[in-house]
Design an enzyme around this catalytic site. Structure first.
Site, PDB file in Angstrom:
ATOM      1  N   ASP A  34      34.199  55.631  87.945  1.00 57.24           N
ATOM      2  CA  ASP A  34      34.041  56.739  86.988  1.00 57.24           C
ATOM      3  C   ASP A  34      35.351  57.135  86.319  1.00 57.24           C
ATOM      4  O   ASP A  34      35.402  58.084  85.532  1.00 57.24           O
ATOM      5  CB  ASP A  34      33.425  57.959  87.695  1.00 57.24           C
ATOM      6  CG  ASP A  34      34.247  58.423  88.888  1.00 57.24           C
ATOM      7  OD1 ASP A  34      35.321  57.833  89.138  1.00 57.24           O
ATOM      8  OD2 ASP A  34      33.821  59.378  89.571  1.00 57.24           O
ATOM      9  N   ARG A  93      61.476  65.420  75.529  1.00 57.68           N
ATOM     10  CA  ARG A  93      61.759  65.760  74.127  1.00 57.68           C
ATOM     11  C   ARG A  93      60.989  66.994  73.651  1.00 57.68           C
ATOM     12  O   ARG A  93      61.397  67.651  72.716  1.00 57.68           O
ATOM     13  CB  ARG A  93      61.494  64.543  73.233  1.00 57.68           C
ATOM     14  CG  ARG A  93      62.557  63.468  73.452  1.00 57.68           C
ATOM     15  CD  ARG A  93      62.420  62.312  72.501  1.00 57.68           C
ATOM     16  NE  ARG A  93      61.213  61.551  72.723  1.00 57.68           N
ATOM     17  CZ  ARG A  93      60.757  60.629  71.913  1.00 57.68           C
ATOM     18  NH1 ARG A  93      61.409  60.359  70.796  1.00 57.68           N
ATOM     19  NH2 ARG A  93      59.671  59.954  72.188  1.00 57.68           N
ATOM     20  N   GLN A  94      59.870  67.286  74.314  1.00 53.70           N
ATOM     21  CA  GLN A  94      59.131  68.516  73.961  1.00 53.70           C
ATOM     22  C   GLN A  94      59.748  69.641  74.798  1.00 53.70           C
ATOM     23  O   GLN A  94      59.191  70.091  75.801  1.00 53.70           O
ATOM     24  CB  GLN A  94      57.626  68.322  74.237  1.00 53.70           C
ATOM     25  CG  GLN A  94      56.741  69.501  73.854  1.00 53.70           C
ATOM     26  CD  GLN A  94      56.576  69.707  72.345  1.00 53.70           C
ATOM     27  OE1 GLN A  94      57.062  68.917  71.539  1.00 53.70           O
ATOM     28  NE2 GLN A  94      55.903  70.769  71.953  1.00 53.70           N
ATOM     29  N   HIS A 126      66.769  63.115  78.385  1.00 53.63           N
ATOM     30  CA  HIS A 126      67.003  63.688  77.051  1.00 53.63           C
ATOM     31  C   HIS A 126      67.298  65.182  77.169  1.00 53.63           C
ATOM     32  O   HIS A 126      66.376  66.006  77.238  1.00 53.63           O
ATOM     33  CB  HIS A 126      65.787  63.432  76.159  1.00 53.63           C
ATOM     34  CG  HIS A 126      66.029  63.871  74.753  1.00 53.63           C
ATOM     35  ND1 HIS A 126      66.743  63.119  73.850  1.00 53.63           N
ATOM     36  CD2 HIS A 126      65.693  65.005  74.105  1.00 53.63           C
ATOM     37  CE1 HIS A 126      66.824  63.774  72.713  1.00 53.63           C
ATOM     38  NE2 HIS A 126      66.196  64.918  72.837  1.00 53.63           N
ATOM     39  N   LYS A 190      71.035  63.996  61.126  1.00 51.32           N
ATOM     40  CA  LYS A 190      69.652  63.514  60.965  1.00 51.32           C
ATOM     41  C   LYS A 190      68.699  64.653  60.626  1.00 51.32           C
ATOM     42  O   LYS A 190      68.806  65.743  61.167  1.00 51.32           O
ATOM     43  CB  LYS A 190      69.213  62.842  62.275  1.00 51.32           C
ATOM     44  CG  LYS A 190      67.739  62.489  62.357  1.00 51.32           C
ATOM     45  CD  LYS A 190      67.439  61.607  63.553  1.00 51.32           C
ATOM     46  CE  LYS A 190      66.818  62.374  64.683  1.00 51.32           C
ATOM     47  NZ  LYS A 190      66.462  61.525  65.832  1.00 51.32           N
ATOM     48  N   ASP A 217      72.093  55.281  71.187  1.00 50.87           N
ATOM     49  CA  ASP A 217      71.196  56.432  71.310  1.00 50.87           C
ATOM     50  C   ASP A 217      70.576  56.416  72.707  1.00 50.87           C
ATOM     51  O   ASP A 217      70.647  55.396  73.410  1.00 50.87           O
ATOM     52  CB  ASP A 217      70.100  56.359  70.232  1.00 50.87           C
ATOM     53  CG  ASP A 217      69.555  57.743  69.873  1.00 50.87           C
ATOM     54  OD1 ASP A 217      69.928  58.727  70.542  1.00 50.87           O
ATOM     55  OD2 ASP A 217      68.760  57.843  68.920  1.00 50.87           O
ATOM     56  N   SER A 221      62.156  55.068  70.219  1.00 49.16           N
ATOM     57  CA  SER A 221      60.714  55.249  70.378  1.00 49.16           C
ATOM     58  C   SER A 221      59.993  54.583  69.206  1.00 49.16           C
ATOM     59  O   SER A 221      59.667  53.396  69.262  1.00 49.16           O
ATOM     60  CB  SER A 221      60.409  56.737  70.464  1.00 49.16           C
ATOM     61  OG  SER A 221      59.036  56.942  70.644  1.00 49.16           O
ATOM     62  N   GLY A 223      61.500  53.948  66.563  1.00 51.46           N
ATOM     63  CA  GLY A 223      62.577  53.171  65.946  1.00 51.46           C
ATOM     64  C   GLY A 223      63.084  53.777  64.649  1.00 51.46           C
ATOM     65  O   GLY A 223      64.106  53.337  64.113  1.00 51.46           O
ATOM     66  N   THR A 225      64.718  56.466  63.856  1.00 46.70           N
ATOM     67  CA  THR A 225      66.098  56.968  63.878  1.00 46.70           C
ATOM     68  C   THR A 225      67.094  55.822  63.787  1.00 46.70           C
ATOM     69  O   THR A 225      67.981  55.808  62.924  1.00 46.70           O
ATOM     70  CB  THR A 225      66.331  57.776  65.183  1.00 46.70           C
ATOM     71  OG1 THR A 225      65.382  58.827  65.241  1.00 46.70           O
ATOM     72  CG2 THR A 225      67.744  58.318  65.251  1.00 46.70           C
TER      73      THR A 225
HETATM   74  C1  R5P Z   1      66.192  62.252  69.540  1.00 49.09           C
HETATM   75  O1  R5P Z   1      66.837  63.271  69.549  1.00 49.09           O
HETATM   76  C2  R5P Z   1      66.524  61.085  70.405  1.00 49.09           C
HETATM   77  O2  R5P Z   1      67.843  61.096  70.822  1.00 49.09           O
HETATM   78  C3  R5P Z   1      66.204  59.798  69.684  1.00 49.09           C
HETATM   79  O3  R5P Z   1      67.023  59.683  68.564  1.00 49.09           O
HETATM   80  C4  R5P Z   1      64.770  59.773  69.270  1.00 49.09           C
HETATM   81  O4  R5P Z   1      63.983  60.112  70.352  1.00 49.09           O
HETATM   82  C5  R5P Z   1      64.369  58.432  68.741  1.00 49.09           C
HETATM   83  O5  R5P Z   1      63.041  58.480  68.341  1.00 49.09           O
HETATM   84  P1  R5P Z   1      62.497  57.493  67.244  1.00 49.09           P
HETATM   85  O6  R5P Z   1      62.842  56.111  67.687  1.00 49.09           O
HETATM   86  O7  R5P Z   1      61.025  57.751  67.227  1.00 49.09           O
HETATM   87  O8  R5P Z   1      63.155  57.867  65.963  1.00 49.09           O
END
Ligand code: R5P
Length: 292
Positions: A34, A93-94, A126, A190, A217, A221, A223, A225
């Protein structure tokens, strides 16, 4: 001490057990028909310190749930202590309620874990709005850093590197590593417009022409950034661009897209991925050798 893996960090757990000369066992985790979680220890944990190894990627929600079930079960079976090693700790991050009504996930995760484990060990968590894990966890919480390993990797493989942080938060990695190896550094500004759209700007007066740029960094996630940072470095005349992160989450086709923007991609093995080139096992071994 017994090292128990919860699945995603099986290889790391085996290496840790070998290096620490400790027993190793894999916890069986699956589902009932289930969908309910099913968890079973395949070893005797009575009176022992149980070290759970569980990186929170892929499937971060599952990882949190499995960690809570594994910790509660270990205690129920008579374990003396339960330590969670989460090489990558998700939910960080949250770290505030960005929009009305949102869950502050980092606080909920820390509360759930603090109630069932005795100590948590992670790597380059983080930390943005929190300065330390102590602000989140009620239990001893250790945040190791891969900075020295990253610094030696760059020193060995990149000549005359220029370290670049894609945003303000990343300066804790980029600046510190640059200092360790005596390299120049620059941190971009950024703006995040959405989960998948960011823009970056260079405000510092520094020349990129013919430099081997290393973007550092904590997390890759989507990518977005690091791709924007790589494009900026190239536009400014960089000879090569190495995209380096502690935690390679690489959601969707992030890795494929980044391959087009950077000359090389390198991550540590906090999350298993083809780009893992920096081994963090020694950091965990040193920490686990300490008294709990
Ligand atoms: C944000 O403050 C973190 O240091 C990374 O830069 C961020 O989590 C990267 O996320 P993404 O790859 O989605 O841009």
């Amino acid at each position: 001490m017994i090292i128990c893996s919860l699945g995603h960090s099986d290889q790391l757990a085996r290496s840790l057990a070998k290096l620490l000369r400790a027993a190793y066992s894999r916890i069986a985790v699956s589902h009932f028909p289930d969908g309910d979680i099913y968890l079973k220890y395949n070893c005797n944990v009575k009176g022992k310190t149980v070290i759970l190894i569980n990186s929170f990627q892929p499937e971060p929600n599952w990882a949190l749930y499995a960690s809570v079930f594994a910790a509660e079960t270990a205690k129920d079976l008579g374990a003396q202590k339960v330590v969670l090693v989460a090489p990558y700790l998700a939910f960080m991050r949250q770290d505030k309620r960005f929009k009305t009504g949102e869950a502050v996930s980092s606080r909920i995760m820390a509360k759930l874990l603090s109630n069932c484990i005795d100590k948590i060990i992670t790597l380059d968590a983080h930390l943005h709005r929190y300065r330390s894990l102590k602000e989140l966890f009620k239990i001893p919480a250790v945040n190791l850093t891969a900075n020295s390993l990253i610094a030696s990797y760059i020193k060995k493989t990149v000549s005359q590197p220029l370290l670049m942080g894609p945003d303000w938060e990343s300066s804790q990695w980029a600046r510190s590593i640059a200092e360790q190896i005596g390299a120049e550094s620059a941190v971009l500004e950024k703006t995040r417009h959405s989960y998948r759209k960011v823009t970056v700007k260079l405000r510092e007066k520094i020349t990129f022409k013919n430099k081997n740029v290393v973007i550092v960094d904590d997390i890759i996630s989507t990518g977005s950034t690091i791709i924007e940072a790589a494009k900026t470095a190239k536009r400014l005349g960089a000879k090569s661009v190495l995209a380096l992160a502690v935690h390679g989450v690489f959601v969707e086709d992030a890795y494929k897209k980044l391959k087009k923007a950077a000359s090389k991609i390198v991550t540590t093995n906090t999350i298993r991925h083809n780009s893992n080139k920096i081994d963090i096992t020694s950091l965990l071994v040193n920490e686990l050798k300490k008294k709990f």
